[in-house]
Scaffold this motif. Structure first.
Motif, PDB file in Angstrom:
ATOM      1  N   TRP A  46      37.122   5.863  14.195  1.00  0.00           N
ATOM      2  CA  TRP A  46      37.635   6.936  15.044  1.00  0.00           C
ATOM      3  C   TRP A  46      39.129   7.112  14.855  1.00  0.00           C
ATOM      4  CZ3 TRP A  46      34.028   9.451  17.996  1.00  0.00           C
ATOM      5  CH2 TRP A  46      32.777   8.838  18.064  1.00  0.00           C
ATOM      6  N   LEU A  47      39.567   8.358  14.880  1.00  0.00           N
ATOM      7  CA  LEU A  47      40.995   8.639  14.945  1.00  0.00           C
ATOM      8  C   LEU A  47      41.398   8.387  16.389  1.00  0.00           C
ATOM      9  CD1 LEU A  47      43.555   9.762  13.529  1.00  0.00           C
ATOM     10  CD2 LEU A  47      42.895  12.009  14.437  1.00  0.00           C
ATOM     11  N   ALA A  48      42.427   7.590  16.570  1.00  0.00           N
ATOM     12  CA  ALA A  48      42.884   7.269  17.922  1.00  0.00           C
ATOM     13  C   ALA A  48      44.401   7.379  17.982  1.00  0.00           C
ATOM     14  CB  ALA A  48      42.443   5.857  18.315  1.00  0.00           C
ATOM     15  N   ARG A  49      44.895   7.561  19.170  1.00  0.00           N
ATOM     16  CA  ARG A  49      46.338   7.627  19.401  1.00  0.00           C
ATOM     17  C   ARG A  49      46.785   6.290  19.963  1.00  0.00           C
ATOM     18  NH1 ARG A  49      50.532  10.123  17.329  1.00  0.00           N
ATOM     19  NH2 ARG A  49      52.256  10.126  18.771  1.00  0.00           N
ATOM     20  N   ASN A  54      53.196   5.113  19.371  1.00  0.00           N
ATOM     21  CA  ASN A  54      53.312   6.571  19.319  1.00  0.00           C
ATOM     22  C   ASN A  54      52.933   7.129  17.940  1.00  0.00           C
ATOM     23  OD1 ASN A  54      53.775   9.073  20.492  1.00  0.00           O
ATOM     24  ND2 ASN A  54      55.898   9.125  19.796  1.00  0.00           N
ATOM     25  N   ARG A  55      51.719   6.767  17.500  1.00  0.00           N
ATOM     26  CA  ARG A  55      51.219   7.243  16.206  1.00  0.00           C
ATOM     27  C   ARG A  55      49.694   7.264  16.234  1.00  0.00           C
ATOM     28  NH1 ARG A  55      52.476   1.902  12.500  1.00  0.00           N
ATOM     29  NH2 ARG A  55      51.382   0.449  13.839  1.00  0.00           N
ATOM     30  N   HIS A  56      49.123   7.944  15.258  1.00  0.00           N
ATOM     31  CA  HIS A  56      47.673   7.939  15.110  1.00  0.00           C
ATOM     32  C   HIS A  56      47.254   6.743  14.263  1.00  0.00           C
ATOM     33  CE1 HIS A  56      47.982  12.174  16.408  1.00  0.00           C
ATOM     34  NE2 HIS A  56      46.820  11.879  16.965  1.00  0.00           N
ATOM     35  N   VAL A  57      46.074   6.217  14.564  1.00  0.00           N
ATOM     36  CA  VAL A  57      45.519   5.078  13.841  1.00  0.00           C
ATOM     37  C   VAL A  57      44.031   5.312  13.619  1.00  0.00           C
ATOM     38  CG1 VAL A  57      47.199   3.414  14.762  1.00  0.00           C
ATOM     39  CG2 VAL A  57      45.047   3.811  15.990  1.00  0.00           C
ATOM     40  N   ALA A  58      43.458   4.518  12.734  1.00  0.00           N
ATOM     41  CA  ALA A  58      42.013   4.518  12.530  1.00  0.00           C
ATOM     42  C   ALA A  58      41.448   3.311  13.277  1.00  0.00           C
ATOM     43  CB  ALA A  58      41.681   4.433  11.050  1.00  0.00           C
ATOM     44  N   LEU A  59      40.565   3.564  14.213  1.00  0.00           N
ATOM     45  CA  LEU A  59      39.959   2.518  15.038  1.00  0.00           C
ATOM     46  C   LEU A  59      38.532   2.284  14.555  1.00  0.00           C
ATOM     47  CD1 LEU A  59      39.866   0.677  17.562  1.00  0.00           C
ATOM     48  CD2 LEU A  59      39.229   2.713  18.884  1.00  0.00           C
ATOM     49  N   HIS A 112      48.923  -0.314  -2.285  1.00  0.00           N
ATOM     50  CA  HIS A 112      47.575   0.244  -2.391  1.00  0.00           C
ATOM     51  C   HIS A 112      46.568  -0.466  -1.492  1.00  0.00           C
ATOM     52  CE1 HIS A 112      48.907   2.774  -5.643  1.00  0.00           C
ATOM     53  NE2 HIS A 112      49.454   1.712  -6.208  1.00  0.00           N
ATOM     54  N   VAL A 113      47.036  -1.398  -0.690  1.00  0.00           N
ATOM     55  CA  VAL A 113      46.173  -2.119   0.246  1.00  0.00           C
ATOM     56  C   VAL A 113      46.377  -1.512   1.627  1.00  0.00           C
ATOM     57  CG1 VAL A 113      45.674  -4.360   1.301  1.00  0.00           C
ATOM     58  CG2 VAL A 113      46.325  -4.238  -1.111  1.00  0.00           C
ATOM     59  N   ILE A 114      45.282  -1.200   2.295  1.00  0.00           N
ATOM     60  CA  ILE A 114      45.369  -0.577   3.617  1.00  0.00           C
ATOM     61  C   ILE A 114      46.167  -1.457   4.574  1.00  0.00           C
ATOM     62  CG2 ILE A 114      43.219  -1.567   4.486  1.00  0.00           C
ATOM     63  CD1 ILE A 114      42.758   1.225   5.824  1.00  0.00           C
ATOM     64  N   GLN A 115      46.911  -0.818   5.445  1.00  0.00           N
ATOM     65  CA  GLN A 115      47.720  -1.544   6.416  1.00  0.00           C
ATOM     66  C   GLN A 115      46.869  -1.864   7.643  1.00  0.00           C
ATOM     67  OE1 GLN A 115      51.258   0.508   7.677  1.00  0.00           O
ATOM     68  NE2 GLN A 115      52.089  -1.297   8.650  1.00  0.00           N
ATOM     69  N   PHE A 116      46.655  -3.149   7.867  1.00  0.00           N
ATOM     70  CA  PHE A 116      45.898  -3.655   9.010  1.00  0.00           C
ATOM     71  C   PHE A 116      46.875  -3.858  10.155  1.00  0.00           C
ATOM     72  CE2 PHE A 116      44.087  -7.624  11.048  1.00  0.00           C
ATOM     73  CZ  PHE A 116      43.051  -6.982  11.699  1.00  0.00           C
ATOM     74  N   LEU A 117      46.624  -3.204  11.288  1.00  0.00           N
ATOM     75  CA  LEU A 117      47.613  -3.175  12.365  1.00  0.00           C
ATOM     76  C   LEU A 117      47.279  -4.053  13.568  1.00  0.00           C
ATOM     77  CD1 LEU A 117      48.146   0.698  12.320  1.00  0.00           C
ATOM     78  CD2 LEU A 117      49.563  -1.059  11.212  1.00  0.00           C
ATOM     79  N   GLU A 135      45.995   1.789   9.512  1.00  0.00           N
ATOM     80  CA  GLU A 135      46.707   3.038   9.291  1.00  0.00           C
ATOM     81  C   GLU A 135      45.670   4.114   8.977  1.00  0.00           C
ATOM     82  OE1 GLU A 135      48.914   3.300   5.540  1.00  0.00           O
ATOM     83  OE2 GLU A 135      47.701   1.635   4.797  1.00  0.00           O
ATOM     84  N   VAL A 136      46.006   5.357   9.235  1.00  0.00           N
ATOM     85  CA  VAL A 136      45.101   6.459   8.923  1.00  0.00           C
ATOM     86  C   VAL A 136      45.308   6.841   7.463  1.00  0.00           C
ATOM     87  CG1 VAL A 136      44.441   8.823   9.469  1.00  0.00           C
ATOM     88  CG2 VAL A 136      45.203   7.304  11.293  1.00  0.00           C
ATOM     89  N   LEU A 137      44.202   6.925   6.731  1.00  0.00           N
ATOM     90  CA  LEU A 137      44.257   7.316   5.325  1.00  0.00           C
ATOM     91  C   LEU A 137      43.857   8.776   5.178  1.00  0.00           C
ATOM     92  CD1 LEU A 137      42.657   4.146   3.705  1.00  0.00           C
ATOM     93  CD2 LEU A 137      45.075   4.696   3.958  1.00  0.00           C
ATOM     94  N   GLY A 138      43.797   9.238   3.958  1.00  0.00           N
ATOM     95  CA  GLY A 138      43.430  10.626   3.686  1.00  0.00           C
ATOM     96  C   GLY A 138      41.924  10.824   3.669  1.00  0.00           C
TER      97      GLY A 138
END
Length: 148
Positions: A46-49, A54-59, A112-117, A135-138
């Motif tokens: 899910w796209l989440a705020r 104060n940013r969008h993330v992928a949940l 090139h490695v996804i950022q795990f938050l 992080e949100v990718l394309g």
């Protein structure tokens, strides 16, 4: 329940997916669901705020069955290992004026490695789910194929 036309209602049971609606909040209100990004056998994404940063993330919300939980925890360990190994080199000190850079930090593939938050557990009607924040990718490959 916002499950999309590609998910079956019977997958939303104990051990299965967590039912998510737009506007749902996770991790003590830190993450608010904006829209669905995708799904797979293992989880929904899910796209989440993120109200704290104060940013969008992928949940990513993993199915609650023990085998999925175990796999998710292994994924978290691996991602944390990447983060730990990519810590910037230590600052120079009088006793070590030229410290060696961390190999992972200087590796050209690091970007090139996804950022795990973040990660946490969420209790829902279908048991406890491991949740991971990235992080949100394309656009994904399927999205590109459908577009062209």
């Amino acid at each position: 329940m916002s499950h999309g036309s590609t998910r079956r209602w019977e997958d939303y049971v104990k051990g299965g997916y967590h039912p998510v609606k737009i506007g749902d909040v996770f991790s003590d209100g830190r993450y608010t669901v904006v829209r669905k990004l995708g799904w797979g056998h293992f989880s929904t994404v899910w796209l989440a705020r993120d109200s704290k940063q104060n940013r969008h993330v992928a949940l990513k919300i993993v199915k609650s069955a023990p085998r999925y939980t175990e796999t998710a925890l292994d994924e978290i360990k691996l991602l944390q290992r990447l983060i730990t190994s990519s810590t910037p080199p230590t600052a120079p000190t009088p006793s070590n004026p030229h410290p060696a850079p961390s190999p992972a930090h200087t590796h050209p593939g690091r970007s090139h490695v996804i950022q795990f938050l973040d990660h946490f557990r969420h209790k829902g009607p279908n048991d406890v789910h491991v949740c991971m924040v990235f992080e949100v990718l394309g656009v994904n490959l399927l999205g590109l194929i459908k577009r062209y």
